[in-house]
Design an enzyme around this catalytic site. Structure first.
Site, PDB file in Angstrom:
ATOM      1  N   SER A  30      -5.388   6.409   4.450  1.00 18.95           N
ATOM      2  CA  SER A  30      -4.217   5.960   4.872  1.00 18.95           C
ATOM      3  C   SER A  30      -4.418   6.134   6.537  1.00 18.95           C
ATOM      4  O   SER A  30      -5.304   5.699   7.083  1.00 18.95           O
ATOM      5  CB  SER A  30      -2.996   6.646   4.280  1.00 18.95           C
ATOM      6  OG  SER A  30      -1.805   5.696   4.761  1.00 18.95           O
ATOM      7  N   ASP A  78      -0.278  -0.751  -4.103  1.00 17.27           N
ATOM      8  CA  ASP A  78       0.071   0.029  -3.063  1.00 17.27           C
ATOM      9  C   ASP A  78       1.453  -0.404  -2.224  1.00 17.27           C
ATOM     10  O   ASP A  78       1.014  -1.471  -1.482  1.00 17.27           O
ATOM     11  CB  ASP A  78      -1.219   0.278  -2.055  1.00 17.27           C
ATOM     12  CG  ASP A  78      -1.015   1.269  -1.140  1.00 17.27           C
ATOM     13  OD1 ASP A  78       0.115   1.506  -0.485  1.00 17.27           O
ATOM     14  OD2 ASP A  78      -1.954   1.905  -0.604  1.00 17.27           O
ATOM     15  N   HIS A 134      -0.911   3.977  -3.665  1.00 10.04           N
ATOM     16  CA  HIS A 134      -1.387   4.791  -2.383  1.00 10.04           C
ATOM     17  C   HIS A 134      -1.817   6.378  -2.629  1.00 10.04           C
ATOM     18  O   HIS A 134      -2.193   6.899  -1.860  1.00 10.04           O
ATOM     19  CB  HIS A 134      -0.225   4.671  -1.613  1.00 10.04           C
ATOM     20  CG  HIS A 134      -0.628   4.844  -0.079  1.00 10.04           C
ATOM     21  ND1 HIS A 134      -1.464   3.894   0.570  1.00 10.04           N
ATOM     22  CD2 HIS A 134      -0.389   5.794   1.029  1.00 10.04           C
ATOM     23  CE1 HIS A 134      -1.701   4.403   1.965  1.00 10.04           C
ATOM     24  NE2 HIS A 134      -1.030   5.465   1.913  1.00 10.04           N
TER      25      HIS A 134
END
Lengths: 283, 283
Positions: free
Chosen positions: B151, B229, B261
């Site tokens: 991320s 996600d 995620h």
């Protein structure tokens, strides 16, 4: 009925968190996680391995840090992660210490009056959760179950396996289990607190070393502990007592050099534990 | 000098937590974790893979939940886990939001006056931590480095890899990275907050999609993201923009059906990412 709280895809399978009102835990809301491998389907039921976590943990610790899913996905095993105690029972004193009360149910059924309405983790794990999972229509083959755990949860795995009169579990394994709780501080505190009859009441029900002494049939048990585990050094685990009591009974007890009590230790040997259970579950 | 805080044996190696006073982070105390595989010794230096974590994380999330150690131990790779920001800088506003300030350093060097003395995570990761590790006498071969992340940390891995004029890293990989931060809310907020010149200042320094456009040499990049996600669906990640900008440049971008995620997603593809980097590091 169980309510689906969340779902995460992992190693091709599904990790699902459910909550429900637990009869065994006095009507309180209880959570559990269930890993369903991709092999599970409306036409294919998969075996169930139950993982019992240690003091202070929830249903999430083993799921997040255990490193169980790669091997379980490969073998087609479901894994059930119960919580470690009721939450919010409101019994006076239940939140005073980290090693008793909330997060520390010890996988027994309490008989002391203030705890008995809520602290029935043995029934919750062995009876209630399978019923709830079956009622949810999830594709589990309950004729093929095994159990494992860590520390307090290792105690739980060994005792629920050894004490089951119905032979609910085909095999048991444990990481750094409390092997002889009557003889250590954690266990003595739990038994005197939860049980009206105290340690004497626990002796034939909740002490793995006592239970294995009384066992005549062969067992399928694998135990790992680390030689650098501080709780081992403090005498909380007492694996030597269990080994002595289990002589000739097919217990594999391994002292792992330099490992401690953490999930780093667990994750290292996680694949071997999954494969150990798969031998008994995937036939 | 770095002070050893703790050490856990895992997959035959050592996970060590250190703390030290960080010059790059304004003299604040900073933590990092370093996994040393068993192959590392006084006579054998091992390659280094740096893992950058995402928003709200610390040096522990990847170590505890990433599932990196089995493959890293097999390949003989060290893994460095930095924190995600300075801690306790005391800049007004740094603790107001979860996606800016503490836990959200974005792996850049701040130029806005209030953040510039502390928020220099680019220097911290690329320069300072290798120096500290070398000064501690740890057996790392700094001529063999690669980088990966999740991320915000995927953004960090891609940008530090692509922006390095010295080719510090041989390869980069990412789980669900922020690929085009100039064009998403997280990145815009970070760039306008940390950089005096705002988004325009970020363009040639801290945006992976802009950086890959300007890249002429071949790259070694692997990216996975999940189609379930929520941050991908919200347009925070924008992998399509990166792919379009990277056309013909050897970027492997994989959309993983149904993954989200979380670290469950990361752990599923962790072994493949380790093996990807090992191709470039273990020669």
């Amino acid at each position: 009925m169980a309510e689906l709280v969340s779902s995460n895809k992992v190693f091709g399978g599904d990790l699902r968190k459910y909550k429900f009102k637990s009869a065994a835990l006095g009507g309180l809301s209880a959570n559990f996680n269930l890993f369903l491998p991709s092999q599970a389907s409306t036409t294919t039921k998969v075996p169930l391995l139950t993982y019992l976590a240690g003091l202070t943990c929830t249903e999430d610790n083993g799921a997040q840090k255990g490193g169980f899913f790669e091997a379980a996905a490969a073998k087609g095993l479901a894994i059930l992660f119960p919580d470690t105690s009721p939450r919010g029972a409101g019994v006076p004193g239940e939140d005073d210490d980290w090693d008793f009360g909330t997060g520390a149910g010890f996988y027994l059924n309490a008989t002391a009056p203030s705890y008995a309405p809520y602290y029935n983790m043995q029934t919750h794990v062995t009876l209630e959760l399978p019923q709830i999972i079956e009622a949810a229509g999830l594709p589990i083959d309950f004729t093929r179950q095994s159990i494992f755990g860590h520390s307090m949860g290792g105690h739980g795995a060994l005792t629920l396996y050894l004490a089951s009169t119905t032979k609910q579990y085909r095999s048991a394994s444990a990481f750094a289990p409390i092997c002889n709780p009557m003889k250590c501080q954690w266990g003595q505190k739990a038994f005197t607190g939860y049980l009206q009859g105290g340690i004497e009441e626990a002796k034939t029900l909740y002490d793995a070393t006592e239970l294995i002494k009384r066992r005549n049939e062969p067992v399928n048990i694998l135990i790992d502990y680390g030689t650098s585990d501080n709780f081992y050094k403090q005498g909380q685990l007492l694996p030597e007592n269990f080994v002595a009591a289990a002589e000739g009974k097919n217990v594999s007890m391994r002292a792992q050099e330099g490992y401690d009590h953490s999930y780093y230790f667990i994750s290292t040997f996680a694949p071997e534990h999954i494969h150990f259970h798969a031998k008994f579950l995937c036939d």
